[in-house]
Design an enzyme around this catalytic site. Structure first.
Site, short mmCIF file in Angstrom:
data_model
loop_
_atom_site.label_atom_id
_atom_site.label_comp_id
_atom_site.label_asym_id
_atom_site.label_seq_id
_atom_site.Cartn_x
_atom_site.Cartn_y
_atom_site.Cartn_z
N ALA A 1 -0.95 6.40 -8.15
CA ALA A 1 -0.80 7.01 -9.47
C ALA A 1 0.32 8.04 -9.44
O ALA A 1 0.80 8.42 -8.38
CB ALA A 1 -2.11 7.67 -9.88
N ARG B 1 -6.21 17.00 -1.81
CA ARG B 1 -6.22 17.58 -3.16
C ARG B 1 -6.74 19.00 -3.00
O ARG B 1 -7.92 19.28 -3.14
CB ARG B 1 -7.08 16.76 -4.12
CG ARG B 1 -6.54 15.38 -4.40
CD ARG B 1 -5.19 15.43 -5.07
NE ARG B 1 -4.78 14.10 -5.53
CZ ARG B 1 -3.55 13.84 -5.91
NH1 ARG B 1 -2.63 14.78 -5.90
NH2 ARG B 1 -3.24 12.64 -6.32
N GLU C 1 4.29 5.30 -3.46
CA GLU C 1 3.03 5.65 -2.81
C GLU C 1 2.59 4.65 -1.75
O GLU C 1 2.06 5.05 -0.72
CB GLU C 1 1.92 5.85 -3.84
CG GLU C 1 2.18 7.07 -4.69
CD GLU C 1 0.93 7.74 -5.21
OE1 GLU C 1 -0.17 7.15 -5.12
OE2 GLU C 1 1.07 8.86 -5.71
N GLU D 1 4.07 15.56 -0.48
CA GLU D 1 2.96 14.60 -0.52
C GLU D 1 2.59 14.16 0.89
O GLU D 1 3.45 13.98 1.74
CB GLU D 1 3.33 13.37 -1.35
CG GLU D 1 3.37 13.63 -2.83
CD GLU D 1 3.67 12.39 -3.64
OE1 GLU D 1 3.10 12.27 -4.73
OE2 GLU D 1 4.46 11.54 -3.19
N GLU E 1 5.98 4.44 -9.01
CA GLU E 1 4.91 5.06 -8.23
C GLU E 1 4.30 4.09 -7.22
O GLU E 1 3.95 4.50 -6.12
CB GLU E 1 3.82 5.61 -9.16
CG GLU E 1 4.24 6.84 -9.94
CD GLU E 1 4.47 8.07 -9.06
OE1 GLU E 1 3.99 8.13 -7.90
OE2 GLU E 1 5.14 9.00 -9.55
#
Length: 186
Positions: free
Chosen positions: A75, A62, A96, A141, A92
């Site tokens: 999420a 992040r 993920e 990601e 998701e």
């Protein structure tokens, strides 16, 4: 209950890929007018993915907060027009962590920071997990899948700094039926 303030107008001053930012003007019932900075957000989902031994988490950078590995629940944002939050959550979960769930329960919906943003998060509990073909997520990601032992739930709470994930993990710990070592602590 008091009457909500009347929206008098809004001005978007900046727009990016995820959010818009600007100001809104309001009038309260007593005639007082106020201006508030606002960040418009499409909303998001979070998933408490559980099996008998694990809560399934992710670690990902992040950059905005300088974190190289933020521990979080799976999420994602509501970024497909017209897609209901539950469908976003299902997508998701597959994107993920490569899982699907037999059972879904909407736990709660909350605002992340109502002092300046309209972002809402729909939090779901997903159980009856099984492997699913991992769907392609965003190309930038960098997600590490973390099956976290329920017996070490306190450690996950201590390692987490993400609000939606903390809400989820604290709810899970408060349930009292997981092997978290909290011995009934709410």
């Amino acid at each position: 209950m008091t009457t909500p303030a009347e929206l008098l107008g809004a001005e978007v001053k900046w727009e990016g890929a995820v959010v818009r930012a600007g100001v809104e003007r309001f009038r309260h019932a007593d005639g007082t007018e106020v201006t508030r900075d606002k960040v418009w957000h499409p909303g998001a989902v979070g998933i408490i993915a559980l099996d008998d031994e694990h809560v399934w988490l992710t670690r990902q950078p992040r950059e905005v907060i300088g974190a190289s590995a933020s521990l979080e629940i799976p999420a994602g944002k509501l970024d497909v027009p017209g897609e209901p939050p539950l469908e976003t959550a299902k997508r998701e979960l597959a994107e993920e962590i490569g899982k699907q769930a037999e059972r879904w329960e909407e736990l709660l919906v909350f605002y992340t920071s109502p002092g300046f943003s309209d972002e809402r998060v729909w939090l779901y509990v997903a159980t009856g997990l099984s492997d699913s073909p991992k769907l392609e997520g965003d190309e930038d990601e960098r997600i590490e899948i973390v099956p976290w032992p329920l017996a070490r739930l306190d450690d996950a709470i201590d390692a987490c700094a993400d609000s939606k994930s903390l809400i989820a993990l604290l709810w899970l710990a408060a349930r009292g039926d997981v092997a978290s070592g909290r011995s009934g602590r709410p």
